[in-house]
Motif scaffolding. Structure first.
Motif, PDB file in Angstrom:
ATOM      1  N   ASP A 149       0.806  -1.227   0.000  1.00 22.64           N
ATOM      2  CA  ASP A 149       0.000   0.000   0.000  1.00 22.64           C
ATOM      3  C   ASP A 149       0.841   1.281   0.000  1.00 22.64           C
ATOM      4  O   ASP A 149       0.305   2.370  -0.168  1.00 22.64           O
ATOM      5  N   ILE A 150       2.151   1.161   0.177  1.00 26.61           N
ATOM      6  CA  ILE A 150       3.042   2.327   0.146  1.00 26.61           C
ATOM      7  C   ILE A 150       4.352   1.936  -0.538  1.00 26.61           C
ATOM      8  O   ILE A 150       4.915   0.875  -0.265  1.00 26.61           O
ATOM      9  N   TYR A 151       4.822   2.812  -1.403  1.00 29.00           N
ATOM     10  CA  TYR A 151       6.149   2.667  -2.009  1.00 29.00           C
ATOM     11  C   TYR A 151       6.977   3.888  -1.632  1.00 29.00           C
ATOM     12  O   TYR A 151       6.494   5.018  -1.711  1.00 29.00           O
ATOM     13  N   GLN A 152       8.205   3.675  -1.217  1.00 33.25           N
ATOM     14  CA  GLN A 152       9.149   4.757  -0.963  1.00 33.25           C
ATOM     15  C   GLN A 152      10.178   4.720  -2.098  1.00 33.25           C
ATOM     16  O   GLN A 152      10.893   3.733  -2.261  1.00 33.25           O
ATOM     17  N   ILE A 153      10.219   5.789  -2.884  1.00 37.19           N
ATOM     18  CA  ILE A 153      11.130   5.844  -4.024  1.00 37.19           C
ATOM     19  C   ILE A 153      12.172   6.927  -3.764  1.00 37.19           C
ATOM     20  O   ILE A 153      11.820   8.084  -3.508  1.00 37.19           O
ATOM     21  N   TYR A 154      13.436   6.558  -3.829  1.00 33.41           N
ATOM     22  CA  TYR A 154      14.528   7.520  -3.677  1.00 33.41           C
ATOM     23  C   TYR A 154      15.058   7.849  -5.061  1.00 33.41           C
ATOM     24  O   TYR A 154      15.439   6.949  -5.821  1.00 33.41           O
ATOM     25  N   VAL A 155      15.042   9.141  -5.377  1.00 39.81           N
ATOM     26  CA  VAL A 155      15.454   9.599  -6.710  1.00 39.81           C
ATOM     27  C   VAL A 155      16.705  10.459  -6.575  1.00 39.81           C
ATOM     28  O   VAL A 155      16.800  11.319  -5.691  1.00 39.81           O
ATOM     29  N   GLN A 156      17.631  10.220  -7.472  1.00 36.29           N
ATOM     30  CA  GLN A 156      18.877  10.989  -7.508  1.00 36.29           C
ATOM     31  C   GLN A 156      18.861  11.936  -8.703  1.00 36.29           C
ATOM     32  O   GLN A 156      18.476  11.540  -9.804  1.00 36.29           O
ATOM     33  N   ALA A 157      19.268  13.171  -8.472  1.00 37.72           N
ATOM     34  CA  ALA A 157      19.511  14.135  -9.556  1.00 37.72           C
ATOM     35  C   ALA A 157      21.010  14.394  -9.545  1.00 37.72           C
ATOM     36  O   ALA A 157      21.586  14.768  -8.525  1.00 37.72           O
ATOM     37  N   LYS A 158      21.632  14.169 -10.696  1.00 35.68           N
ATOM     38  CA  LYS A 158      23.092  14.255 -10.772  1.00 35.68           C
ATOM     39  C   LYS A 158      23.456  15.105 -11.984  1.00 35.68           C
ATOM     40  O   LYS A 158      22.853  14.958 -13.049  1.00 35.68           O
ATOM     41  N   ASP A 159      24.426  15.994 -11.823  1.00 34.65           N
ATOM     42  CA  ASP A 159      24.832  16.798 -12.978  1.00 34.65           C
ATOM     43  C   ASP A 159      25.795  15.993 -13.845  1.00 34.65           C
ATOM     44  O   ASP A 159      26.289  14.944 -13.451  1.00 34.65           O
ATOM     45  N   LYS A 160      26.046  16.488 -15.061  1.00 30.82           N
ATOM     46  CA  LYS A 160      26.826  15.729 -16.049  1.00 30.82           C
ATOM     47  C   LYS A 160      28.318  16.071 -16.025  1.00 30.82           C
ATOM     48  O   LYS A 160      29.046  15.724 -16.944  1.00 30.82           O
TER      49      LYS A 160
ATOM     50  N   GLN B  26      33.366  15.440 -12.603  1.00 29.41           N
ATOM     51  CA  GLN B  26      33.317  15.238 -11.150  1.00 29.41           C
ATOM     52  C   GLN B  26      31.924  15.644 -10.685  1.00 29.41           C
ATOM     53  O   GLN B  26      31.733  16.702 -10.087  1.00 29.41           O
ATOM     54  N   SER B  27      30.963  14.786 -10.984  1.00 33.22           N
ATOM     55  CA  SER B  27      29.556  15.138 -10.804  1.00 33.22           C
ATOM     56  C   SER B  27      29.169  15.298  -9.337  1.00 33.22           C
ATOM     57  O   SER B  27      29.754  14.696  -8.445  1.00 33.22           O
ATOM     58  N   LEU B  28      28.145  16.116  -9.150  1.00 36.63           N
ATOM     59  CA  LEU B  28      27.532  16.314  -7.836  1.00 36.63           C
ATOM     60  C   LEU B  28      26.092  15.820  -7.932  1.00 36.63           C
ATOM     61  O   LEU B  28      25.469  15.908  -8.989  1.00 36.63           O
ATOM     62  N   SER B  29      25.579  15.309  -6.827  1.00 31.61           N
ATOM     63  CA  SER B  29      24.217  14.768  -6.857  1.00 31.61           C
ATOM     64  C   SER B  29      23.477  15.086  -5.565  1.00 31.61           C
ATOM     65  O   SER B  29      24.074  15.467  -4.562  1.00 31.61           O
ATOM     66  N   THR B  30      22.176  14.912  -5.637  1.00 35.10           N
ATOM     67  CA  THR B  30      21.300  15.076  -4.475  1.00 35.10           C
ATOM     68  C   THR B  30      20.177  14.060  -4.568  1.00 35.10           C
ATOM     69  O   THR B  30      19.930  13.496  -5.640  1.00 35.10           O
ATOM     70  N   LEU B  31      19.515  13.823  -3.444  1.00 32.23           N
ATOM     71  CA  LEU B  31      18.428  12.845  -3.395  1.00 32.23           C
ATOM     72  C   LEU B  31      17.142  13.507  -2.939  1.00 32.23           C
ATOM     73  O   LEU B  31      17.158  14.487  -2.199  1.00 32.23           O
ATOM     74  N   CYS B  32      16.028  12.935  -3.385  1.00 28.83           N
ATOM     75  CA  CYS B  32      14.728  13.274  -2.817  1.00 28.83           C
ATOM     76  C   CYS B  32      13.961  11.974  -2.631  1.00 28.83           C
ATOM     77  O   CYS B  32      14.330  10.936  -3.181  1.00 28.83           O
ATOM     78  N   ASN B  33      12.911  12.058  -1.837  1.00 28.17           N
ATOM     79  CA  ASN B  33      12.099  10.892  -1.539  1.00 28.17           C
ATOM     80  C   ASN B  33      10.697  11.127  -2.087  1.00 28.17           C
ATOM     81  O   ASN B  33      10.121  12.192  -1.874  1.00 28.17           O
ATOM     82  N   VAL B  34      10.164  10.113  -2.787  1.00 30.19           N
ATOM     83  CA  VAL B  34       8.786  10.161  -3.277  1.00 30.19           C
ATOM     84  C   VAL B  34       8.031   9.025  -2.611  1.00 30.19           C
ATOM     85  O   VAL B  34       8.362   7.854  -2.802  1.00 30.19           O
ATOM     86  N   ARG B  35       7.035   9.402  -1.812  1.00 24.67           N
ATOM     87  CA  ARG B  35       6.180   8.395  -1.172  1.00 24.67           C
ATOM     88  C   ARG B  35       4.935   8.243  -2.042  1.00 24.67           C
ATOM     89  O   ARG B  35       4.239   9.219  -2.319  1.00 24.67           O
TER      90      ARG B  35
END
Length: 177
Positions: free
Chosen positions: A80-91, A94-103
C-alpha cells in the motif's frame, strides 16, 4: 567550475494513486535545478541505489525529464506504500548529486470478490430435523480494505434454512421450522 549541487524543489513528495491505474501512468514529474553552466548544470535523473528492487519492477524514471511512471500492476492488497529515492546528478566529470524521496500511497479499489468457505456439519439432512439444527458453518472474507471489504451475507427468505451471524464474517446455516 562545478561548484553547485543540483537541488530538488522539495526534499520529499507524497503522491496518491488508485491501485487500478494503467501501466505507464504518470506518478510525478520531478524537477531539480543546478546553477552551474554547460554540462555542469545539466541534470540526469535516476533511481537511487537505496531503493528496494521492487521499485524498478513497478516504476520507471525518464532520465532527462524526471517523470516517474508506473511499470507494473499496483495492488493495494500486496503493497500500500512505495518509498522511491530519486537521484539528480549533474553531467560534470566530477559530478555532484542530491536525493529526494517520493512516497506513493496506493488507494484500494473494490477489485476482489468475497470468498466463501462452506463447512457442512453432516453429509445429509433428514426432513424431520428440529428447527435450529446446524447444517453448515460459513466463513466469508474479502481482501479489499475498509468499505470495499465490507461483507453482508444473506439468503433468500421463505426457505427451509436461516442464516445466523456467529461473529464477524462467520455464519451458521440452520434449519427453519
Amino acid at each position: 567550475v562545478n561548484d553547485n549541487t543540483p537541488v530538488f524543489e522539495k526534499s520529499a513528495y507524497t503522491v496518491s494513486l488508485k491501485e487500478n491505474v494503467s501501466r505507464n501512468s504518470l506518478v510525478i514529474k520531478l524537477n531539480a535545478t543546478d546553477l552551474d553552466e554547460g554540462t555542469n548544470g545539466e541534470i540526469v535523473y535516476s533511481f537511487s541505489s537505496y531503493n528496494e528492487q521492487r521499485i524498478t519492477e513497478m516504476f520507471t524514471i525518464n532520465h532527462k525529464s524526471g517523470e516517474i511512471r508506473t511499470k507494473g500492476i499496483l495492488d493495494f492488497e500486496e503493497t500500500d506504500i512505495y518509498q522511491i529515492y530519486v537521484q539528480a546528478k549533474d553531467k560534470s566529470v566530477q559530478s555532484l548529486s542530491t536525493l529526494c524521496n517520493v512516497r506513493v500511497d496506493i488507494t484500494d479499489v473494490n477489485d476482489n470478490a468475497p470468498e466463501l468457505t462452506l463447512n457442512f456439519v453432516s453429509g445429509t439432512v433428514s426432513e424431520n430435523v428440529p428447527s435450529g439444527t446446524l447444517i453448515a458453518l460459513i466463513s466469508v472474507t474479502d481482501r479489499d480494505s475498509n468499505q470495499n471489504g465490507y461483507i453482508d451475507c444473506s439468503i433468500s427468505p421463505n426457505l427451509f434454512f436461516n442464516l445466523k451471524s456467529s461473529f464477524t464474517n462467520s455464519y451458521r446455516l440452520v434449519t427453519n421450522a
